[in-house]
Scaffold this motif. Sequence first.
Motif, PDB file in Angstrom:
ATOM      1  N   ARG A  15      38.683  36.174  37.733  1.00  0.00           N
ATOM      2  CA  ARG A  15      39.827  35.958  38.495  1.00  0.00           C
ATOM      3  C   ARG A  15      40.717  35.007  38.032  1.00  0.00           C
ATOM      4  NH1 ARG A  15      36.717  33.957  43.778  1.00  0.00           N
ATOM      5  NH2 ARG A  15      35.256  35.204  42.724  1.00  0.00           N
ATOM      6  N   HIS A 137      38.637  40.281  46.216  1.00  0.00           N
ATOM      7  CA  HIS A 137      37.891  41.781  46.101  1.00  0.00           C
ATOM      8  C   HIS A 137      38.286  42.201  44.738  1.00  0.00           C
ATOM      9  CE1 HIS A 137      38.088  46.143  46.864  1.00  0.00           C
ATOM     10  NE2 HIS A 137      36.781  45.833  47.219  1.00  0.00           N
ATOM     11  N   PRO A 138      37.570  41.994  43.679  1.00  0.00           N
ATOM     12  CA  PRO A 138      37.642  42.343  42.104  1.00  0.00           C
ATOM     13  C   PRO A 138      38.536  43.953  42.144  1.00  0.00           C
ATOM     14  CG  PRO A 138      35.459  41.714  42.607  1.00  0.00           C
ATOM     15  CD  PRO A 138      35.997  41.736  43.772  1.00  0.00           C
ATOM     16  N   ARG A 139      37.998  44.623  42.554  1.00  0.00           N
ATOM     17  CA  ARG A 139      38.356  46.123  42.323  1.00  0.00           C
ATOM     18  C   ARG A 139      39.854  46.204  42.475  1.00  0.00           C
ATOM     19  NH1 ARG A 139      35.243  49.136  45.227  1.00  0.00           N
ATOM     20  NH2 ARG A 139      36.656  49.566  46.971  1.00  0.00           N
ATOM     21  N   SER A 140      40.332  45.873  43.642  1.00  0.00           N
ATOM     22  CA  SER A 140      41.737  45.884  44.149  1.00  0.00           C
ATOM     23  C   SER A 140      42.553  44.686  43.919  1.00  0.00           C
ATOM     24  CB  SER A 140      41.801  46.221  45.769  1.00  0.00           C
ATOM     25  OG  SER A 140      41.257  45.068  46.385  1.00  0.00           O
ATOM     26  N   ARG A 141      41.944  43.653  43.304  1.00  0.00           N
ATOM     27  CA  ARG A 141      42.642  42.401  42.964  1.00  0.00           C
ATOM     28  C   ARG A 141      43.226  41.905  44.121  1.00  0.00           C
ATOM     29  NH1 ARG A 141      44.725  43.282  36.766  1.00  0.00           N
ATOM     30  NH2 ARG A 141      42.865  44.354  36.077  1.00  0.00           N
ATOM     31  N   ASP A 174      41.316  50.464  51.003  1.00  0.00           N
ATOM     32  CA  ASP A 174      40.725  49.876  49.973  1.00  0.00           C
ATOM     33  C   ASP A 174      41.516  48.365  49.605  1.00  0.00           C
ATOM     34  OD1 ASP A 174      38.791  49.653  47.744  1.00  0.00           O
ATOM     35  OD2 ASP A 174      40.682  49.740  46.366  1.00  0.00           O
ATOM     36  N   GLY A 175      40.915  47.128  49.509  1.00  0.00           N
ATOM     37  CA  GLY A 175      41.373  45.942  49.223  1.00  0.00           C
ATOM     38  C   GLY A 175      41.747  45.260  50.698  1.00  0.00           C
TER      39      GLY A 175
END
Length: 238
Positions: A15, A137-141, A174-175
């Motif tokens: 991150r 949240h890694p996928r959505s940054r 999402d996110g």
Amino acid sequence: MSNVVLWTETDHKTRAELLAQTCNTQAIDFKATAPVTLQGLDTLTFWGHGFADSFCGLKVEEFVDVVSGWVKSNKGVQTVEMISCNLRHRQGSHPDSFTTKLVSRLKKKHAKITFKALPVARTKLGVTCEFSILQWHPRSRTWAYCAAPGRDDKYMFGVCLVLQDHMPPRGNHDGFFRAYNSVLGSGYLHTNKIGKDATGSTKIEACRMNDMLCIANNAYMLAGAIGSLRWHLVDIRA
């Protein structure tokens, strides 16, 4: 403004690198790398775990020493940013937050530098929160900053459930940023409160519109994409 992103805990590496990429700068493990001179550097951005008594695994005096080392190598540093959970809050049993203990020491040693962190979270009723968490949240940054009063962190984690319930697999957004906007638009915070099930675990339950105990009155919530995270940092006042 030119900054460098400083991290040291393994779970913050990715991150920190993404934040550095967003800021067109570099991320450095400050425990593994001695302070270096960087042209035009005026801001130190630290991202790590935070508690009422430590930040990035450092006690107050240790963090002051790290800042001092970087300032010594970069005379143009004007701002120190701290991104983390709980830095502004007492976590119930501590007499002061990390930033309260930190700022007087920092101002004595670095009076011309501005120190920033996420805001002190207060409820709609004006109660200062005791616990806060900065979720990633890694996928959505995307990130979410949630906080709540209380003797322990159960209510705060109950507030986190609100966003998580609006994200997959239970929700459609999402996110954290999309979930946050969904929550705000739905009126959910005004018609639900944090309760407990038969085993004592935290659960969300319905309540009357704008009930005194509803989440909207008794919690703090903020969310965004990684590019907006630093926008929400505020000056720490002695």
